[in-house]
Write a protein that holds these residues in place. Structure first.
Motif, PDB file in Angstrom:
ATOM      1  N   VAL A  31      51.014 -62.746  16.553  1.00 17.85           N
ATOM      2  CA  VAL A  31      51.646 -62.720  17.796  1.00 17.85           C
ATOM      3  C   VAL A  31      50.841 -62.082  18.650  1.00 17.85           C
ATOM      4  CG1 VAL A  31      53.511 -61.627  18.902  1.00 17.85           C
ATOM      5  CG2 VAL A  31      54.098 -62.483  16.567  1.00 17.85           C
ATOM      6  N   GLY A  32      50.507 -62.833  19.775  1.00 19.63           N
ATOM      7  CA  GLY A  32      49.446 -62.061  20.661  1.00 19.63           C
ATOM      8  C   GLY A  32      47.786 -62.126  19.645  1.00 19.63           C
ATOM      9  N   SER A  33      47.520 -61.046  19.945  1.00 22.92           N
ATOM     10  CA  SER A  33      46.394 -60.657  18.910  1.00 22.92           C
ATOM     11  C   SER A  33      46.468 -60.021  17.690  1.00 22.92           C
ATOM     12  CB  SER A  33      45.100 -60.039  19.923  1.00 22.92           C
ATOM     13  OG  SER A  33      45.812 -58.759  20.324  1.00 22.92           O
ATOM     14  N   ILE A  34      47.853 -59.552  17.432  1.00 22.25           N
ATOM     15  CA  ILE A  34      48.165 -58.847  16.288  1.00 22.25           C
ATOM     16  C   ILE A  34      48.287 -59.972  15.067  1.00 22.25           C
ATOM     17  CG2 ILE A  34      49.888 -57.299  15.271  1.00 22.25           C
ATOM     18  CD1 ILE A  34      50.555 -56.472  18.057  1.00 22.25           C
ATOM     19  N   VAL A  35      47.774 -59.613  14.031  1.00 19.44           N
ATOM     20  CA  VAL A  35      47.901 -60.255  12.905  1.00 19.44           C
ATOM     21  C   VAL A  35      48.976 -59.505  12.130  1.00 19.44           C
ATOM     22  CG1 VAL A  35      46.898 -60.983  10.638  1.00 19.44           C
ATOM     23  CG2 VAL A  35      45.344 -61.076  12.584  1.00 19.44           C
ATOM     24  N   TRP A  36      50.009 -60.246  11.846  1.00 19.52           N
ATOM     25  CA  TRP A  36      51.140 -59.575  11.295  1.00 19.52           C
ATOM     26  C   TRP A  36      51.546 -60.341   9.713  1.00 19.52           C
ATOM     27  CZ3 TRP A  36      55.566 -62.609  10.177  1.00 19.52           C
ATOM     28  CH2 TRP A  36      55.723 -63.928  10.434  1.00 19.52           C
ATOM     29  N   LEU A  37      50.857 -61.263   9.515  1.00 18.77           N
ATOM     30  CA  LEU A  37      50.807 -62.131   8.062  1.00 18.77           C
ATOM     31  C   LEU A  37      49.646 -62.895   7.757  1.00 18.77           C
ATOM     32  CD1 LEU A  37      53.231 -62.786   6.051  1.00 18.77           C
ATOM     33  CD2 LEU A  37      53.539 -64.921   7.501  1.00 18.77           C
ATOM     34  N   ALA A  38      49.203 -62.572   6.484  1.00 13.91           N
ATOM     35  CA  ALA A  38      47.858 -63.431   6.371  1.00 13.91           C
ATOM     36  C   ALA A  38      47.955 -63.375   4.740  1.00 13.91           C
ATOM     37  CB  ALA A  38      46.829 -62.211   6.573  1.00 13.91           C
ATOM     38  N   PHE A  39      47.060 -64.532   4.299  1.00 13.38           N
ATOM     39  CA  PHE A  39      46.887 -64.908   2.926  1.00 13.38           C
ATOM     40  C   PHE A  39      45.435 -64.896   2.620  1.00 13.38           C
ATOM     41  CE2 PHE A  39      50.672 -66.887   4.554  1.00 13.38           C
ATOM     42  CZ  PHE A  39      51.303 -66.980   3.604  1.00 13.38           C
ATOM     43  N   ASN A  40      45.408 -64.601   1.165  1.00  9.67           N
ATOM     44  CA  ASN A  40      44.001 -64.509   0.510  1.00  9.67           C
ATOM     45  C   ASN A  40      43.549 -66.202   0.631  1.00  9.67           C
ATOM     46  OD1 ASN A  40      45.433 -65.664  -1.488  1.00  9.67           O
ATOM     47  ND2 ASN A  40      44.640 -64.481  -3.182  1.00  9.67           N
ATOM     48  N   GLN A  41      42.358 -66.284   0.198  1.00  9.00           N
ATOM     49  CA  GLN A  41      41.642 -67.727   0.349  1.00  9.00           C
ATOM     50  C   GLN A  41      42.429 -68.701  -0.566  1.00  9.00           C
ATOM     51  OE1 GLN A  41      37.495 -66.871   0.035  1.00  9.00           O
ATOM     52  NE2 GLN A  41      37.001 -67.277   2.125  1.00  9.00           N
ATOM     53  N   GLU A  42      42.736 -68.260  -1.577  1.00  5.87           N
ATOM     54  CA  GLU A  42      43.432 -68.885  -2.718  1.00  5.87           C
ATOM     55  C   GLU A  42      45.121 -69.237  -2.317  1.00  5.87           C
ATOM     56  OE1 GLU A  42      41.928 -66.150  -3.517  1.00  5.87           O
ATOM     57  OE2 GLU A  42      39.885 -67.107  -3.982  1.00  5.87           O
ATOM     58  N   GLU A  43      45.461 -68.415  -1.287  1.00  2.00           N
ATOM     59  CA  GLU A  43      46.785 -68.702  -0.849  1.00  2.00           C
ATOM     60  C   GLU A  43      47.859 -68.473  -2.130  1.00  2.00           C
ATOM     61  OE1 GLU A  43      47.046 -72.555   0.982  1.00  2.00           O
ATOM     62  OE2 GLU A  43      45.641 -72.034   2.494  1.00  2.00           O
ATOM     63  N   THR A  44      47.551 -67.233  -2.907  1.00  2.00           N
ATOM     64  CA  THR A  44      48.297 -66.836  -3.928  1.00  2.00           C
ATOM     65  C   THR A  44      48.869 -65.461  -3.370  1.00  2.00           C
ATOM     66  OG1 THR A  44      46.317 -65.917  -4.754  1.00  2.00           O
ATOM     67  CG2 THR A  44      46.961 -68.217  -5.696  1.00  2.00           C
ATOM     68  N   GLN A  45      48.240 -64.853  -2.464  1.00  3.85           N
ATOM     69  CA  GLN A  45      48.502 -63.488  -2.269  1.00  3.85           C
ATOM     70  C   GLN A  45      48.816 -63.271  -0.730  1.00  3.85           C
ATOM     71  OE1 GLN A  45      45.326 -61.036  -3.412  1.00  3.85           O
ATOM     72  NE2 GLN A  45      46.032 -61.175  -5.424  1.00  3.85           N
ATOM     73  N   MET A  46      50.134 -62.668  -0.321  1.00  7.17           N
ATOM     74  CA  MET A  46      50.286 -62.490   1.319  1.00  7.17           C
ATOM     75  C   MET A  46      50.279 -61.293   1.634  1.00  7.17           C
ATOM     76  SD  MET A  46      53.761 -63.828   2.956  1.00  7.17           S
ATOM     77  CE  MET A  46      54.914 -62.781   2.100  1.00  7.17           C
ATOM     78  N   GLY A  47      49.780 -60.943   2.652  1.00  3.87           N
ATOM     79  CA  GLY A  47      49.631 -59.424   3.230  1.00  3.87           C
ATOM     80  C   GLY A  47      50.626 -59.636   4.452  1.00  3.87           C
ATOM     81  N   PHE A  48      51.310 -58.499   4.906  1.00  2.00           N
ATOM     82  CA  PHE A  48      52.070 -58.463   5.822  1.00  2.00           C
ATOM     83  C   PHE A  48      52.329 -57.097   6.464  1.00  2.00           C
ATOM     84  CE2 PHE A  48      54.504 -58.189   1.685  1.00  2.00           C
ATOM     85  CZ  PHE A  48      55.502 -57.179   2.002  1.00  2.00           C
ATOM     86  N   ALA A  49      52.891 -57.112   7.781  1.00  3.21           N
ATOM     87  CA  ALA A  49      53.083 -56.005   8.370  1.00  3.21           C
ATOM     88  C   ALA A  49      54.214 -55.326   7.737  1.00  3.21           C
ATOM     89  CB  ALA A  49      53.494 -56.340   9.965  1.00  3.21           C
ATOM     90  N   PHE A  50      54.080 -53.966   7.454  1.00  2.00           N
ATOM     91  CA  PHE A  50      55.037 -53.040   6.722  1.00  2.00           C
ATOM     92  C   PHE A  50      54.838 -51.692   7.227  1.00  2.00           C
ATOM     93  CE2 PHE A  50      57.145 -51.133   3.144  1.00  2.00           C
ATOM     94  CZ  PHE A  50      58.069 -51.577   2.946  1.00  2.00           C
ATOM     95  N   PRO A  51      55.818 -50.850   7.282  1.00  2.00           N
ATOM     96  CA  PRO A  51      55.535 -49.454   7.751  1.00  2.00           C
ATOM     97  C   PRO A  51      54.761 -48.825   6.674  1.00  2.00           C
ATOM     98  CG  PRO A  51      57.972 -50.202   7.845  1.00  2.00           C
ATOM     99  CD  PRO A  51      57.173 -51.131   7.081  1.00  2.00           C
ATOM    100  N   LYS A  52      53.725 -48.174   7.163  1.00  2.00           N
ATOM    101  CA  LYS A  52      52.653 -47.262   6.445  1.00  2.00           C
ATOM    102  C   LYS A  52      53.372 -46.076   5.427  1.00  2.00           C
ATOM    103  CE  LYS A  52      49.725 -46.188   9.439  1.00  2.00           C
ATOM    104  NZ  LYS A  52      48.456 -45.600  10.221  1.00  2.00           N
ATOM    105  N   GLU A  53      54.388 -45.641   6.140  1.00  2.00           N
ATOM    106  CA  GLU A  53      55.007 -44.320   5.314  1.00  2.00           C
ATOM    107  C   GLU A  53      55.881 -44.880   4.313  1.00  2.00           C
ATOM    108  OE1 GLU A  53      57.191 -45.574   9.065  1.00  2.00           O
ATOM    109  OE2 GLU A  53      55.069 -44.943   8.854  1.00  2.00           O
ATOM    110  N   GLU A  54      56.231 -46.129   4.217  1.00  2.00           N
ATOM    111  CA  GLU A  54      57.084 -46.749   3.117  1.00  2.00           C
ATOM    112  C   GLU A  54      56.394 -47.561   1.913  1.00  2.00           C
ATOM    113  OE1 GLU A  54      60.433 -48.939   4.935  1.00  2.00           O
ATOM    114  OE2 GLU A  54      60.589 -47.548   6.522  1.00  2.00           O
TER     115      GLU A  54
END
Length: 113
Positions: A31-54
Motif C-alpha cells: 500500500v503505497g511504499s509499505i510492504v504489508w504482505l510478502a511471500f518467500n521465493q517458494e511461495e510456501t510462507q507468508m509474512g504479514f503486518a502484525f503488531p510487534k507487541e503481540e
C-alpha cells in the motif's frame, strides 16, 4: 486443502490501495511504499503486518503455524506463517487484519469481513 498464493491474491485483489510487486524474485503486496504482505521465493510462507507487541504470544501459541521474522525484520510490525497450516478462513482473517494496519480506517467499510 492448504492455502496457496493464488487464494491470497483473490482476497488481496479486492482491497483498496493494495498492489502486487515483484522484489528480488519474491511476491510482495504494498500500500503505497509499505510492504504489508510478502511471500518467500517458494511461495510456501507468508509474512504479514502484525503488531510487534503481540507476535511473541502468537508464535508461542501456535509454533507449527507462525514463526518470528528473520533478525533484520524484527524491528518491523511483522510475523511469518506457513501457508500449508492455514485454511481459507484463517488466511482471510490474517490478510484483512494486516491490510487494516496500513490503510486509513475510512477504507475498512469498503471491504466485507
Amino acid at each position: 486443502m492448504p492455502v496457496t498464493i493464488d487464494d491470497v491474491r483473490r482476497v488481496v485483489d479486492r482491497l483498496p490501495r493494495s498492489y502486487e510487486a515483484i522484489v528480488r524474485d519474491r511476491v510482495k503486496f504494498r500500500v503505497g511504499s509499505i510492504v504489508w504482505l510478502a511471500f518467500n521465493q517458494e511461495e510456501t510462507q507468508m509474512g504479514f503486518a502484525f503488531p510487534k507487541e503481540e507476535r511473541a504470544a502468537l508464535v508461542e501459541s501456535e509454533p507449527d503455524v507462525f514463526f518470528m521474522p528473520r533478525p533484520s525484520d524484527m524491528r518491523f510490525n511483522w510475523v511469518e506463517c506457513r501457508l500449508d497450516q492455514l485454511d481459507e478462513a484463517r488466511m482471510r482473517e490474517l490478510v484483512l487484519d494486516a491490510w487494516r494496519m496500513v490503510v486509513p480506517q475510512k477504507l475498512w467499510p469498503h471491504v466485507d469481513g
